[in-house]
Design a protein around this motif. Structure first.
Motif: not given
Length: 123
Positions: A21, A35, A44, A94-96, A98, A107, A110-113
């Motif tokens: 990522c 993740w 998710r 997916y990664c994101a 937080s 989920s 978290y932001s900016s996926w």
């Protein structure tokens, strides 16, 4: 911040795979990276998270002992090493980012996926 996952592909049962990522800019203290996986038609699900420094990690029980999360600050990249892969690991990962209190496990924290990367484990 933009995230881009890569590394997903078709593998066999028992194989290993490393997901990457890459972040478009450096993350800072207070930014946790995580993740998640998302089976078709489902929400998710948390897999693993790591602190900005890499000093702390936290895993879902389902992957503990098989998956390892790590990060390379110089490359602005977080990795998910996946070992002993099973057919049920097949899905999009997916990664994101937080900024919530440790450990962020939902989920909503978290932001900016990223766009996700497909892992397929064939038996």
């Amino acid at each position: 911040i933009r995230l881009a996952e890569s590394g997903g592909r078709l593998v066999q049962v028992g194989d290993s795979l490393r997901l990457s990522c890459a972040a478009s800019e450096p993350t800072f203290s207070g930014h946790q990276m995580g993740w998640f996986l998302q089976p078709p038609g489902k929400d998710r699900e948390f897999v693993a998270t790591i602190t900005w420094s890499g000093s702390k990690t936290y895993y879902a029980e389902s992957v503990k002992g098989r998956f390892t999360i790590s990060r390379d600050g110089a490359k602005n990249t977080v990795y998910l090493q996946m070992n002993s892969l099973r057919p049920e690991d097949t899905t999009v990962y997916y990664c994101a980012v937080s900024t919530r209190l440790w450990p962020p496990r939902t989920s909503r924290e978290y932001s900016s996926w990223g766009q996700g990367t497909q892992v397929t484990v064939s038996s």
